[in-house]
Design a protein around this motif. Sequence first.
Motif, PDB file in Angstrom:
ATOM      1  N   PHE A 432       0.873  -1.173   0.000  1.00 15.74           N
ATOM      2  CA  PHE A 432       0.000   0.000   0.000  1.00 15.74           C
ATOM      3  C   PHE A 432       0.912   1.225   0.000  1.00 15.74           C
ATOM      4  O   PHE A 432       1.050   1.941   0.997  1.00 15.74           O
ATOM      5  CB  PHE A 432      -0.897  -0.042   1.224  1.00 15.74           C
ATOM      6  CG  PHE A 432      -2.077   0.900   1.196  1.00 15.74           C
ATOM      7  CD1 PHE A 432      -2.179   1.928   0.270  1.00 15.74           C
ATOM      8  CD2 PHE A 432      -3.108   0.751   2.116  1.00 15.74           C
ATOM      9  CE1 PHE A 432      -3.264   2.790   0.258  1.00 15.74           C
ATOM     10  CE2 PHE A 432      -4.198   1.603   2.120  1.00 15.74           C
ATOM     11  CZ  PHE A 432      -4.280   2.624   1.195  1.00 15.74           C
ATOM     12  N   ALA A 433       1.531   1.468  -1.142  1.00  6.22           N
ATOM     13  CA  ALA A 433       2.627   2.435  -1.226  1.00  6.22           C
ATOM     14  C   ALA A 433       2.160   3.881  -1.206  1.00  6.22           C
ATOM     15  O   ALA A 433       2.996   4.793  -1.184  1.00  6.22           O
ATOM     16  CB  ALA A 433       3.454   2.163  -2.485  1.00  6.22           C
ATOM     17  N   ALA A 434       0.864   4.129  -1.225  1.00  9.71           N
ATOM     18  CA  ALA A 434       0.371   5.500  -1.097  1.00  9.71           C
ATOM     19  C   ALA A 434       0.462   6.014   0.334  1.00  9.71           C
ATOM     20  O   ALA A 434       0.344   7.221   0.578  1.00  9.71           O
ATOM     21  CB  ALA A 434      -1.081   5.577  -1.587  1.00  9.71           C
ATOM     22  N   HIS A 472      -0.270  -0.400  -4.742  1.00  9.71           N
ATOM     23  CA  HIS A 472      -1.688  -0.116  -4.969  1.00  9.71           C
ATOM     24  C   HIS A 472      -2.158   1.072  -4.134  1.00  9.71           C
ATOM     25  O   HIS A 472      -1.475   1.522  -3.220  1.00  9.71           O
ATOM     26  CB  HIS A 472      -2.538  -1.346  -4.644  1.00  9.71           C
ATOM     27  CG  HIS A 472      -2.409  -1.826  -3.232  1.00  9.71           C
ATOM     28  ND1 HIS A 472      -1.611  -2.886  -2.875  1.00  9.71           N
ATOM     29  CD2 HIS A 472      -2.974  -1.390  -2.069  1.00  9.71           C
ATOM     30  CE1 HIS A 472      -1.698  -3.087  -1.570  1.00  9.71           C
ATOM     31  NE2 HIS A 472      -2.513  -2.183  -1.057  1.00  9.71           N
ATOM     32  N   ASN A 473      -3.360   1.553  -4.490  1.00  8.67           N
ATOM     33  CA  ASN A 473      -4.019   2.650  -3.780  1.00  8.67           C
ATOM     34  C   ASN A 473      -5.086   2.183  -2.806  1.00  8.67           C
ATOM     35  O   ASN A 473      -5.467   2.917  -1.897  1.00  8.67           O
ATOM     36  CB  ASN A 473      -4.689   3.604  -4.780  1.00  8.67           C
ATOM     37  CG  ASN A 473      -3.727   4.593  -5.400  1.00  8.67           C
ATOM     38  OD1 ASN A 473      -3.010   5.294  -4.707  1.00  8.67           O
ATOM     39  ND2 ASN A 473      -3.716   4.658  -6.734  1.00  8.67           N
ATOM     40  N   PRO A 476     -11.755   2.364  -2.039  1.00 10.56           N
ATOM     41  CA  PRO A 476     -11.946   3.796  -1.829  1.00 10.56           C
ATOM     42  C   PRO A 476     -11.167   4.379  -0.650  1.00 10.56           C
ATOM     43  O   PRO A 476     -11.443   5.525  -0.254  1.00 10.56           O
ATOM     44  CB  PRO A 476     -13.445   3.884  -1.555  1.00 10.56           C
ATOM     45  CG  PRO A 476     -13.749   2.617  -0.828  1.00 10.56           C
ATOM     46  CD  PRO A 476     -12.874   1.571  -1.474  1.00 10.56           C
ATOM     47  N   VAL A 477     -10.236   3.622  -0.050  1.00 12.23           N
ATOM     48  CA  VAL A 477      -9.458   4.173   1.067  1.00 12.23           C
ATOM     49  C   VAL A 477      -8.756   5.454   0.621  1.00 12.23           C
ATOM     50  O   VAL A 477      -8.766   6.466   1.336  1.00 12.23           O
ATOM     51  CB  VAL A 477      -8.459   3.139   1.598  1.00 12.23           C
ATOM     52  CG1 VAL A 477      -7.588   3.729   2.702  1.00 12.23           C
ATOM     53  CG2 VAL A 477      -9.201   1.909   2.111  1.00 12.23           C
ATOM     54  N   VAL A 478      -8.141   5.431  -0.545  1.00 15.35           N
ATOM     55  CA  VAL A 478      -7.684   6.645  -1.220  1.00 15.35           C
ATOM     56  C   VAL A 478      -8.115   6.531  -2.681  1.00 15.35           C
ATOM     57  O   VAL A 478      -8.376   5.433  -3.170  1.00 15.35           O
ATOM     58  CB  VAL A 478      -6.151   6.857  -1.107  1.00 15.35           C
ATOM     59  CG1 VAL A 478      -5.720   6.919   0.345  1.00 15.35           C
ATOM     60  CG2 VAL A 478      -5.374   5.790  -1.846  1.00 15.35           C
ATOM     61  N   PRO A 479      -8.223   7.635  -3.396  1.00 13.97           N
ATOM     62  CA  PRO A 479      -8.689   7.575  -4.784  1.00 13.97           C
ATOM     63  C   PRO A 479      -7.770   6.715  -5.655  1.00 13.97           C
ATOM     64  O   PRO A 479      -6.577   6.579  -5.367  1.00 13.97           O
ATOM     65  CB  PRO A 479      -8.660   9.044  -5.229  1.00 13.97           C
ATOM     66  CG  PRO A 479      -8.763   9.828  -3.965  1.00 13.97           C
ATOM     67  CD  PRO A 479      -8.023   9.028  -2.934  1.00 13.97           C
ATOM     68  N   PRO A 480      -8.297   6.145  -6.749  1.00 12.39           N
ATOM     69  CA  PRO A 480      -7.502   5.289  -7.630  1.00 12.39           C
ATOM     70  C   PRO A 480      -6.586   6.074  -8.564  1.00 12.39           C
ATOM     71  O   PRO A 480      -6.513   5.793  -9.770  1.00 12.39           O
ATOM     72  CB  PRO A 480      -8.574   4.508  -8.401  1.00 12.39           C
ATOM     73  CG  PRO A 480      -9.740   5.430  -8.455  1.00 12.39           C
ATOM     74  CD  PRO A 480      -9.729   6.181  -7.143  1.00 12.39           C
ATOM     75  N   ASP A 481      -5.869   7.024  -8.022  1.00 12.01           N
ATOM     76  CA  ASP A 481      -5.006   7.922  -8.785  1.00 12.01           C
ATOM     77  C   ASP A 481      -3.624   7.283  -8.918  1.00 12.01           C
ATOM     78  O   ASP A 481      -2.791   7.377  -8.012  1.00 12.01           O
ATOM     79  CB  ASP A 481      -4.925   9.272  -8.068  1.00 12.01           C
ATOM     80  CG  ASP A 481      -4.158  10.329  -8.844  1.00 12.01           C
ATOM     81  OD1 ASP A 481      -3.394   9.955  -9.772  1.00 12.01           O
ATOM     82  OD2 ASP A 481      -4.301  11.520  -8.520  1.00 12.01           O
TER      83      ASP A 481
END
Length: 578
Positions: A432-434, A472-473, A476-481
């Motif tokens: 979860f590199a975001a 991955h992002n 909906p935990v963070v937007p799929p940006d």
Amino acid sequence: MPSRAGFRILCSAVAGLFLAACAAPQNMAQQQVSAEGAVIFVNAQIITVDDAFPQAEAVAVRDGRILAVGTREEVNRAAGTGASLRDLGGAALAPGFIDTHGHFAMLAQTAGMANVQPPPAGPVRSIPELQAQLEAWALAHPDSPWILGWGYDDSLLAEQRHPAREDLDAVSTEKPVFLMHTSAHLAACNSLCLDAIGISAETPDPEGGIIRRQSDGRTPNGVLEETALYLAYAHLPQPVESQRLAGLSAVQALYASYGITTAQEGAAQGQNIADLQKVAARGDLYLDVVAYQLFQKDGVIPEDFAVSKTYDSRFRIGGIKLLLDGSLQGRTGWLTQPYATPGPGQPAEYSGYRIHSDESVANLFEQAYARDIQIIAHANGDRAIDQYLDMMTPVMAAHPGQDQRPVVIHAQAARQDQLEEMAAAGILPSFFAAHPFYWGDWHRDAILGPERAAFISPLAAAKALGIPYTVHNDPPVVPPDVIRLLWVSVNRETRSGQVLGEDQRASPMDALRAVTLNAARQYFEEAEKGSITPGKKADFVILSDNPLTMDPADLQSIRVLETIKEGVTIYTAARGEN
């Protein structure tokens, strides 16, 4: 989960996120490559992500497949007469992005709720702002029997705490109020919500979850952790089928706008799978979607549960999903050492907790291996990763030579010795590199402390061991940006502008590989996707700039100009954005 009223205005309720994307398929999806002749892409910075074709001047596509890659002369010759040219004007052409872990269907559900996320995903910075957002949503949805919100984040609220039942009673004493935490591992309820779902001072904590209490140690304070959420789910209002399917269509368009050509539903329930199968059967999927069904403790995989490595109308069931712990930022992740600072009411030695017993995990792993079913398991804390490895290693040893590519989802607090074990066993971490951007400051100051936080999502350490990791992002935990994900993977810059673990930065190519070729390999699809290679599917993203040649600090400025799935344009940037 969302109310019927909420789903009826799916696109307008989240205009900033969905509005442009909702119209994209009608305008773009019919721009298909002619079956009679090839299309040659020229005047582009071509990023093949293929060591056999590291440099290319042109790419030819025919019938949704990559026909040729190489010099202009070589590609022209392979394309033959009748080929048409697409001049990309110097833009970058890369393989389509692959979502290696996210919740495609859940994002559709949350879109109909009040957006109580912090910036940049939402507007809420404090509990009064959260209350105002909920009150505005309630006025806009008078027919909804519940007030529903998504994405509050105690770590980024000014008060640095979860909203309590009293905070939500101030929003409404006439309707239940239910808010999902941004991690999806906690929730907050008002008093009517607790009454509606049957939680009182006498309700015991469920195994693998906690009902948080007030100072008397008995009265629920409104916050639910992990499996305690299951007590609420059965009572939440549900959308009808037409609203659920409309939500999936809107999310599909949103993913395409971020350059994604393959998406995942990483914790599918039976209804999610049935809905996706219906959308696929109607021919309405233009992304490939892979679902992993969520299994609970002591679960038995039904005899009729079937997985496939091939798509049926762009949908397939890829395997099973298991949750081993919770959220680090929510202090429910399972660690070997205590949290840097405990939460309210937690002792100094608190280190999170397990969701399932070792026996339950081993049983499900063995069932899956015996039936050649891929396993992905959520494990954030290093103690949860220990459980995964301890239970998986003997199962893999009992099935030598069986290539199932088991995946540790998130693997945030993975230690060096655990990475070494993964490398030796062929277990894939999907990081979860975001997190370093979204919660890096919180991890350093409150959750893990400086030393452990600096090693969160250790991309460089995994690379040094030869692990073909993915990133991955987790929407909906963070937007799929995906562009932001690449920027965070390469720079590891926090919200405050500090660098978290400089030595664990990925190179731009390694970050790109983690959402293309490595991502395809995670899905057993490396022969079909993930690189611009002759014979593979013509899944592309056209970018405003080349992430491999620009200043890495500026990666976030890249814009997705166009997304192409098997030769079909499924998204183009709105006029004026180019």
